[in-house]
Write a protein that holds these residues in place. Sequence first.
Motif, PDB file in Angstrom:
ATOM      1  N   ASP A 204      19.450  10.656 -32.514  1.00  0.00           N
ATOM      2  CA  ASP A 204      19.518   9.850 -33.740  1.00  0.00           C
ATOM      3  C   ASP A 204      18.130   9.433 -34.199  1.00  0.00           C
ATOM      4  O   ASP A 204      17.942   9.046 -35.345  1.00  0.00           O
ATOM      5  N   SER A 205      17.146   9.525 -33.301  1.00  0.00           N
ATOM      6  CA  SER A 205      15.785   9.143 -33.685  1.00  0.00           C
ATOM      7  C   SER A 205      14.993  10.365 -34.134  1.00  0.00           C
ATOM      8  O   SER A 205      14.891  11.362 -33.419  1.00  0.00           O
ATOM      9  N   LYS A 206      14.439  10.233 -35.334  1.00  0.00           N
ATOM     10  CA  LYS A 206      13.618  11.306 -35.880  1.00  0.00           C
ATOM     11  C   LYS A 206      12.384  11.499 -34.999  1.00  0.00           C
ATOM     12  O   LYS A 206      11.960  12.620 -34.718  1.00  0.00           O
ATOM     13  N   LEU A 207      11.830  10.371 -34.543  1.00  0.00           N
ATOM     14  CA  LEU A 207      10.649  10.413 -33.671  1.00  0.00           C
ATOM     15  C   LEU A 207      10.953  11.199 -32.400  1.00  0.00           C
ATOM     16  O   LEU A 207      10.175  12.056 -31.982  1.00  0.00           O
TER      17      LEU A 207
ATOM     18  N   THR B  79      22.623   7.908 -26.203  1.00  0.00           N
ATOM     19  CA  THR B  79      22.960   6.735 -27.008  1.00  0.00           C
ATOM     20  C   THR B  79      22.764   7.047 -28.485  1.00  0.00           C
ATOM     21  O   THR B  79      21.648   7.066 -28.983  1.00  0.00           O
TER      22      THR B  79
ATOM     23  N   ALA C 240      17.183   7.848 -22.630  1.00  0.00           N
ATOM     24  CA  ALA C 240      16.507   6.642 -22.150  1.00  0.00           C
ATOM     25  C   ALA C 240      17.333   6.007 -21.039  1.00  0.00           C
ATOM     26  O   ALA C 240      16.839   5.192 -20.275  1.00  0.00           O
ATOM     27  N   ASP C 241      18.603   6.381 -20.984  1.00  0.00           N
ATOM     28  CA  ASP C 241      19.472   5.834 -19.949  1.00  0.00           C
ATOM     29  C   ASP C 241      19.155   6.546 -18.634  1.00  0.00           C
ATOM     30  O   ASP C 241      19.558   7.686 -18.419  1.00  0.00           O
ATOM     31  N   ILE C 242      18.391   5.862 -17.788  1.00  0.00           N
ATOM     32  CA  ILE C 242      17.939   6.523 -16.569  1.00  0.00           C
ATOM     33  C   ILE C 242      18.676   6.004 -15.340  1.00  0.00           C
ATOM     34  O   ILE C 242      18.214   6.135 -14.213  1.00  0.00           O
TER      35      ILE C 242
ATOM     36  N   LYS D 113      13.660   9.941 -21.012  1.00  0.00           N
ATOM     37  CA  LYS D 113      12.789   9.809 -22.175  1.00  0.00           C
ATOM     38  C   LYS D 113      11.552   9.003 -21.801  1.00  0.00           C
ATOM     39  O   LYS D 113      11.629   8.166 -20.910  1.00  0.00           O
TER      40      LYS D 113
ATOM     41  N   ASP E  97      10.311   5.490 -41.122  1.00  0.00           N
ATOM     42  CA  ASP E  97       9.695   6.122 -39.956  1.00  0.00           C
ATOM     43  C   ASP E  97       9.242   5.078 -38.937  1.00  0.00           C
ATOM     44  O   ASP E  97       9.455   5.236 -37.737  1.00  0.00           O
TER      45      ASP E  97
ATOM     46  N   ASP F  41      12.180   3.709 -37.229  1.00  0.00           N
ATOM     47  CA  ASP F  41      12.721   4.712 -36.311  1.00  0.00           C
ATOM     48  C   ASP F  41      11.916   4.743 -35.016  1.00  0.00           C
ATOM     49  O   ASP F  41      12.476   4.798 -33.927  1.00  0.00           O
ATOM     50  N   VAL F  42      10.598   4.684 -35.156  1.00  0.00           N
ATOM     51  CA  VAL F  42       9.733   4.688 -33.972  1.00  0.00           C
ATOM     52  C   VAL F  42      10.054   3.477 -33.105  1.00  0.00           C
ATOM     53  O   VAL F  42      10.254   3.591 -31.902  1.00  0.00           O
TER      54      VAL F  42
ATOM     55  N   GLU G 123      13.361   3.820 -31.340  1.00  0.00           N
ATOM     56  CA  GLU G 123      13.330   4.775 -30.239  1.00  0.00           C
ATOM     57  C   GLU G 123      12.568   4.203 -29.036  1.00  0.00           C
ATOM     58  O   GLU G 123      12.990   4.361 -27.897  1.00  0.00           O
ATOM     59  N   LEU G 124      11.452   3.515 -29.332  1.00  0.00           N
ATOM     60  CA  LEU G 124      10.690   2.903 -28.242  1.00  0.00           C
ATOM     61  C   LEU G 124      11.529   1.840 -27.549  1.00  0.00           C
ATOM     62  O   LEU G 124      11.522   1.712 -26.331  1.00  0.00           O
TER      63      LEU G 124
ATOM     64  N   ASN H  79      14.708   1.794 -27.440  1.00  0.00           N
ATOM     65  CA  ASN H  79      15.755   2.506 -26.720  1.00  0.00           C
ATOM     66  C   ASN H  79      15.251   2.918 -25.334  1.00  0.00           C
ATOM     67  O   ASN H  79      15.928   2.716 -24.321  1.00  0.00           O
ATOM     68  N   ILE H  80      14.040   3.445 -25.303  1.00  0.00           N
ATOM     69  CA  ILE H  80      13.446   3.866 -24.029  1.00  0.00           C
ATOM     70  C   ILE H  80      13.233   2.645 -23.128  1.00  0.00           C
ATOM     71  O   ILE H  80      13.582   2.654 -21.945  1.00  0.00           O
TER      72      ILE H  80
ATOM     73  N   GLY I  44      16.386   1.422 -21.770  1.00  0.00           N
ATOM     74  CA  GLY I  44      16.857   2.313 -20.712  1.00  0.00           C
ATOM     75  C   GLY I  44      16.278   1.895 -19.364  1.00  0.00           C
ATOM     76  O   GLY I  44      17.005   1.794 -18.371  1.00  0.00           O
TER      77      GLY I  44
ATOM     78  N   ILE J 297      22.890   1.041 -29.150  1.00  0.00           N
ATOM     79  CA  ILE J 297      21.781   1.382 -30.048  1.00  0.00           C
ATOM     80  C   ILE J 297      21.095   0.097 -30.498  1.00  0.00           C
ATOM     81  O   ILE J 297      21.753  -0.822 -30.983  1.00  0.00           O
TER      82      ILE J 297
ATOM     83  N   ARG K 106       7.398  -1.851 -21.160  1.00  0.00           N
ATOM     84  CA  ARG K 106       7.616  -0.456 -21.549  1.00  0.00           C
ATOM     85  C   ARG K 106       7.248  -0.257 -23.010  1.00  0.00           C
ATOM     86  O   ARG K 106       6.600   0.726 -23.380  1.00  0.00           O
TER      87      ARG K 106
ATOM     88  N   GLU L  86       4.156   2.059 -24.320  1.00  0.00           N
ATOM     89  CA  GLU L  86       4.299   3.141 -25.288  1.00  0.00           C
ATOM     90  C   GLU L  86       3.343   2.942 -26.460  1.00  0.00           C
ATOM     91  O   GLU L  86       2.926   3.888 -27.102  1.00  0.00           O
TER      92      GLU L  86
END
Lengths: 119, 431, 205
Positions: free
Chosen positions: A8-11, A55, A82-84, A103, C9, C12-13, C16-17, C19-20, C23, C41, C126, C130
Amino acid sequence: MKVLVVDDSKLARLTLIKTLKEYEPSAEILEAENGAVAVEVFQAESPRVVFLDLTMPVMDGFEALERMMHINPKAQVVVVSADIQTQAQERVLALGAKLMVPKPINADKMLGVLQQLVF
Amino acid sequence: MNYMLKQCNIVFDSLENGTLVVDEECVVWSWNKWLEINTGIEAESIIEKNLELFYPEVDYKGLQRKIRTTLRLNTPTFYDASLSNRFIQIPRHKITSSLLSFMQLQVTIAPYIPAEKKVMISIHDISDLHELKMTLQQRMKEIALLNSELQQDKQIINANLMIVKTDSGCEIVDATEAFCDFFGYTKGELIGGSLSRFYALDAGSDDFEQMKEVLRNKHRWSGEVEIITKNNDCVWMDTVISPFVDEYGEIISYTAIYHDITDKKRIEMLSVTDPLTKLFNRQKFDDVCRGMLMRRHWTKEYTFGLIIIDVDYFKKVNDTYGHQAGDSVLIEVSDILSQTVRTGDVLARWGGEEFVVLTPDVDSGKVLYAAEKLRRAIEMLEIPAVGKVTASFGVTVFVEGDTQESMLHRSDQALYRAKEKGRNRVESIFS
Amino acid sequence: MESTEFSSDHLDVLRELMNIAMGNATASIADLLQAFGTMHIPHISISDMDGLKSYIEEAVPSDQHSYVTKQLFGGVFGGEFVFVMTNESAANLGHYLYDVDVPSDADILDAVIELTNILSSTIISRLTEELNTKVQFFPPSTEIISGNNLISQEETLNYHRIIIVSTVMEFQSHKISGQIFILTKDGMIQRLRELIDQKLEELYA
């Protein structure tokens, strides 16, 4: 070679595609931003390899994985998540994923993945 | 002990807070001077020993978990600073406050030598801060309690006391529910209206002017006023009106508090009223007479008169027609007398078939005229089942040096003379 | 002011960060609780104070008591980490961590602090890793709040722009869940944008 990148993330998609292209510049890249779209593309295009996030909105990676394996049990699905948690890993492997990579993806991880895939 | 730790101990000793190094098993590897002084435990005696030997009450499962987290995540972890100490207890010596007998500690566990599983625990005394917090919480609690009491009081006042607030121009700005309920208005109907419209008093009357004068002088006014409700009922209110002034002494608002005294007024009326004739009784007559005697401005031309009226042959009426007829004679005579006296005259039943009238602001001629008018009124009266009755009149006026007794005595004598001279007539003795 | 604008963008970055980071945090907590956490999410939005208030009102139940832990972090990227757990979740956590049937209030508070510690340090570390920057953590403090009024009423508290990063931590088997808010304001937003720009440049280089 067709590769489907689902995130879902473009990045996340961009990062993955960029690292992939370093090793496989000729790869034909397909993209999907959620599980539901991914299953449709998977059905229509039969990609050799799928990079799948877990996710996601609409349909998450677990369900998408299950459906893809149902459509083509020989599909090579690499879960990039990312789910580790160990349990998450066990679950996707049990569902038929070939590999699970935490990730964010980088060149080293990508090399390790590509070495284990069949083209 | 390794060299590095020794070097660090020099630094730790100069810190103004507690610093210790422990490993995953809670064995102590460093114990700085601050700790030595504040705990009374020498570094020599605790180093390389388990903390548990000295502080068995600490929850070591939790502590070890925190240490592991610190080492695994390579990041500091903390104890909650807001609760009663869960780490080691260090006595506190504050005398002027006894809120905390042990230091309230801010405890941070930071990675120290991860390879040796060692962490550094730093302890800051935040007792003063915590004390302030506790005091603040206590005050907040007290305030909350006071507030709820105030709220309750306010509700009680609102529901039970009749209070109206007005602006400086006597325009109503607020009224309690009790006031609204009693007078039959909604708050909306009251707000913006004038307070004076409820008063039965004429706006120009003396009492009203006197009240306005008191308030204008920024004093509190209290008194009994008659007020008209929405249903046009008249009620008696004991009233207190207080002006509120601002810092410059200007009136900014008025508060009027009312207390319904209609019943009290009724009882008061009963106590001064003759039950049969509804006229004032003798006691009230005495009061009024005393009041008139007190006034010092009477002159010969401007004095007050006393008339005694006795119904002629009243015993005969009773004997002939019965007591009920006798009563009806007294009632009829009372009524005609009430209708005939001037406003301002005070008419009372003296007892039996005797009545008295006090007539202020007269001279001897005027009081005789008044008596004659009353005599004629009775004479003209037609009483059912009894027919005609007459009365005899004894008249006097106040002269310098008079008492109630002396006046009564003279008018009594005059009455006697009227009876002597054949009844149904007015006789007077003026001095 | 244009330089502080966030494009999709950028968001989104950040998502995603986050999200990581989440995680990693989930894995750490899963370790602590010996359980499997469901990942959600992350929500990212840029808002003002009123927006934050209404967002919190929607996210946090209004009819319960909640343990609210706030921890500041500072550095090139600084802000406030807020973790909200309902009474019930906190009690379950205390019960699990302290291995007692009925944990005391102090047990629960300490357990909540411990969990927040792990969450904040993992997530923020984290996230900042990043973004190639370092961060300093300040001691957290927990308070029990009735309802969802997490924001002070002072009038001075009027930041123009706030970034809300929020997500849910959920361990269904233990009936433990919590709401995570990472809040950063005005000047920090600009810095965050610069950090993300660097990240994007690396990617498109």
